[in-house]
Design an enzyme around this catalytic site. Structure first.
Site, PDB file in Angstrom:
ATOM      1  N   HIS A   1       0.853  -1.194   0.000  1.00 37.50           N
ATOM      2  CA  HIS A   1       0.000   0.000   0.000  1.00 37.50           C
ATOM      3  C   HIS A   1       0.877   1.228   0.000  1.00 37.50           C
ATOM      4  CE1 HIS A   1      -3.150   2.830   1.162  1.00 37.50           C
ATOM      5  NE2 HIS A   1      -3.974   1.921   0.681  1.00 37.50           N
TER       6      HIS A   1
ATOM      7  N   ASP B   1      -7.932  -5.398   0.197  1.00 31.98           N
ATOM      8  CA  ASP B   1      -8.411  -6.216  -0.916  1.00 31.98           C
ATOM      9  C   ASP B   1      -8.042  -7.690  -0.789  1.00 31.98           C
ATOM     10  OD1 ASP B   1      -9.668  -4.211  -2.412  1.00 31.98           O
ATOM     11  OD2 ASP B   1      -7.739  -3.480  -3.109  1.00 31.98           O
TER      12      ASP B   1
END
Ligand code: CMC
Length: 430
Positions: A307, A364
């Site tokens: 991320h 996710d």
């Protein structure tokens, strides 16, 4: 003490105040840098660039903290409903009992889409990706309410526009699924909660009555809440970028949906499930997946890992871990993909490549497995992300609109192309 930063360039000094946020984050204000020194800044991917001040969402990527309007994501995920969270993000505070009742009424009254729009669903090829359908129809929704294009009306009727979008997006999502499998649409029902209504529209049919499982309804509520905002991510920045030209809310949200679609952003949830399915079906091992992800000559990445902001465990992924324990402790809910995902996580988190780069599972990684347990098909996963993210997009669009400092977003560039040259007729070109 007022802190300042100075830059000396070709004998000229540019002095900037340091902007300090609520949580002591610091920014170097370069608003007059070009005017005073002739320099611009260069920052591929905006890794160090703040585009705005914002009061909506706080993220601390090192400590794994996420708060909406000051409220920790863990508390909201446990206690709030998705409509309450949407209200909080958009209007800045938790709704009172009366405000929530009024909002719920507006959601119910605005859940249907214009019958003319139904042709859109029926005319799309069955193979059309639901994100393409969603973005097209959200943009088309605006065509049925052109009065909202007028900035004056947008201010006056903002509440109606918000409720319409938040409510209709789930109707559009469910109708696109029904159209893709060739079943008649199931319409929203007034006495159902937001999440129950969605699940019912997705899975009920005339021949097969559908009973919404309360555990799945609660899980969907949590999933939508953890996706509801994430400050200046790619799709939200797109909404702000498009909105900065004073484009209407529908066009701005449509652009946000398209930005979310990509596999480096919201499309990662579909990509994760595809990877897990590949391992399950092709016999590819978890180790081989990780070797591919680490191979710099291979464009493959381990979707659901890494991320831009989180350099520790994504707090949203932690909330989803708890949800999985509740759901998959039931004998009826078993999924072999979960074992593959857990093994992937385990091996990645003990691999030097992932440790050195601080790559952890993001939101996710497990969301797709949870949606699968509800029966949501793989190509609808990013649509589910979009339903969740909509309140965040609206909140940012509104914040930008209301901010007197907002300007047309228009970055600069350093031109590296040809110097001036002149037209050559075809026969003169070697
Ligand atoms: N698999 C393999 N290597 C990775 C991954 C990954 N998933 N993520 C980052 N890296 C490597 C990357 O190759 C780079 O290596 P090196 O330093 O040797 O060049 C290093 O880690 C730093 O990565 P980066 O690409 O420079 O970092 P970024 O901040 O630009 O990328 C990211 C963030 C999310 C695009 C990236 O981690 C990624 O592609 N992840 C997979 C896609 C994904 O899961 N996206 C969803 C993000 S969470 C939901 C959302 O908000 O959108």
């Amino acid at each position: 003490m007022d802190e300042k930063i100075s830059i000396v360039y070709q004998g000229k000094t540019y002095e900037s105040p340091v902007i300090t946020g609520t949580k002591n984050e610091k920014a170097f204000d370069i608003a007059n840098l070009r005017k005073e020194t002739g320099l611009i800044t260069m920052d591929y991917g905006y890794q160090n660039t703040g585009s705005t001040k914002s009061s909506i969402t706080f993220v601390d990527g090192e400590k794994g903290i996420l708060r909406y309007r000051g409220y920790p994501i863990e508390e909201l995920a446990e206690k709030a409903t998705f409509p309450e969270t949407a209200w909080l993000l958009i209007y800045g505070d938790l709704p009172t009992e009366d405000q929530l009742t009024a909002f719920r009424r507006l959601l119910t009254e605005n859940s249907l889409i214009h019958e003319n729009l139904l042709h859109f669903f029926r005319e799309m090829p069955p193979s059309a990706h639901p994100m393409g359908i969603l973005s097209s129809i959200v943009n088309a929704l605006g065509l049925f309410s052109p009065r909202f294009y007028d900035t004056e009306n947008q201010a006056g009727e903002f509440d109606l526009m918000v409720a319409g979008l938040v409510s209709k997006i789930r109707t559009i999502a469910a109708f696109s699924y029904k159209a893709s499998i060739g079943e008649p649409f199931a319409y929203p029902e007034a006495d159902r909660s937001y999440c129950s209504n969605f699940l019912n529209m997705m899975f009920s049919s005339h021949t097969k009555p559908f009973v919404v499982n309360p555990l799945m309804e609660k899980a969907l509520n949590t999933l939508l809440i953890v996706h509801a905002d994430h400050e200046q991510n790619c799709s939200t920045s797109t909404v702000r970028m498009v909105g900065s030209s004073q484009a209407n809310l529908y066009a701005s949200i449509c652009a946000g949906i398209c930005a979310l679609w990509g596999p480096l952003h919201g499309g990662a949830n579909q990509a994760v499930l595809e990877t897990l399915l590949r391992v399950q079906k092709s016999g590819m091992t978890v180790k081989q997946v990780l070797e591919r992800a680490k191979d710099k000559t291979d464009p493959f990445k381990l979707s659901g890992f890494g991320h831009r902001v989180y350099k520790s465990y994504d707090p949203r992924a932690k909330v989803l871990q708890g949800l999985m324990e509740k759901i998959f402790s039931h004998e009826d809910n078993q999924d072999p993909l979960l074992d593959i995902a857990r093994e992937l996580e385990h091996q990645a988190l003990s691999d030097d490549y992932f440790i050195e780069r601080k790559l952890y599972p993001n939101v996710d990684f497990y969301s797709g497995i949870l949606y699968r347990a509800m029966g949501i098909p793989t190509n609808m996963l990013t649509v589910m992300f979009a339903i969740g993210r909509l309140p965040g997009w609206i909140a940012h669009w509104k914040e930008m609109h209301d901010d007197p400092c907002s300007k047309l977003n228009r970055p600069r560039q350093i031109y590296m192309g040809e110097k001036e040259r002149h037209w050559l007729d075809r026969e003169e070109r070697a």
